[in-house]
Design an enzyme around this catalytic site. Structure first.
Site, short mmCIF file in Angstrom:
data_model
loop_
_atom_site.label_atom_id
_atom_site.label_comp_id
_atom_site.label_asym_id
_atom_site.label_seq_id
_atom_site.Cartn_x
_atom_site.Cartn_y
_atom_site.Cartn_z
N GLY A 187 1.05 2.79 -10.24
CA GLY A 187 2.17 3.02 -9.33
C GLY A 187 1.90 2.49 -7.93
O GLY A 187 2.81 1.99 -7.26
N CYS A 188 0.65 2.59 -7.51
CA CYS A 188 0.28 2.14 -6.17
C CYS A 188 0.30 0.61 -6.09
O CYS A 188 0.71 0.04 -5.08
CB CYS A 188 -1.12 2.66 -5.80
SG CYS A 188 -1.25 4.46 -5.89
N SER A 189 -0.15 -0.05 -7.15
CA SER A 189 -0.26 -1.52 -7.15
C SER A 189 1.03 -2.23 -7.53
O SER A 189 1.25 -3.37 -7.13
CB SER A 189 -1.36 -1.96 -8.11
OG SER A 189 -2.62 -1.58 -7.62
#
Length: 184
Positions: free
Chosen positions: A74-76
């Site tokens: 989700g962060c990347s």
């Protein structure tokens, strides 16, 4: 008796750290609008490059967002890319710095910055011992990621004072803390 003696200094140290870093108006509450950003050192690229977050935020408008972990899906795929893509728009609205914080070491953050092409757009700051995250009272336990991590959030800071904060309701979701929801 031994346990009381042992817990006494721990309580004193905990109280000292709480008073040193906690700026909220109510006890045991995460950082809130109107609070001052704490003076904590984060790291950029290496352990030798300390960046004091309070000093970095002084005299300018800053968008700061935190993620549970570098290189996580989700962060990347969503969170960081949104800020990279929207950096020019945010800066055109008076934002002096866009900062991503994660409870990772500075080398991991530097590699993630290179992978995500953040140079000149988003500063990638490591909070390796979660000192900043704990000072904000926005830590969470995520065992598969190694234990203590940051909740996912975003905030607008103006001259060191929190003007807006968006903490994901479950601490990790991808809704209110996205770049498209930042109002500067």
């Amino acid at each position: 008796m031994h346990s009381l003696v042992h817990r006494g200094p721990v309580r004193l140290i905990s109280s000292f750290l709480y008073n040193k870093f906690h700026t909220s108006t109510s006890a045991n509450m995460p950082i809130q609008i109107g609070d001052k950003i704490p003076s904590v050192d984060l790291y950029e690229n290496t352990q030798a490059n300390k960046v004091n977050i309070e000093e970095l935020c002084a005299g300018k408008k800053v968008v700061l967002f935190a993620v549970p972990g570098a290189f996580t899906p989700g962060c990347s795929k969503t969170h960081l890319p949104g800020y990279v893509n929207d950096a020019d728009d945010l800066k055109s609205k008076g934002v002096g710095e866009i900062i991503c914080v994660s409870v990772n070491d500075p080398f991991v953050m530097a590699a993630w910055a290179q992978d995500q092409k953040t140079e000149g757009k988003v500063r990638m700051l490591a909070d390796p011992n979660a000192c900043f995250t704990k000072a904000l009272e926005l830590e969470t336990e995520i065992a598969p990621l190694g234990g203590i991590r940051s909740k996912r959030y975003s905030m607008v800071i103006d001259d060191g004072i929190v003007k807006a904060i968006n903490v994901e309701p479950d601490g990790t979701g991808l809704a209110c803390s996205l770049s498209k929801n930042i109002e500067v």
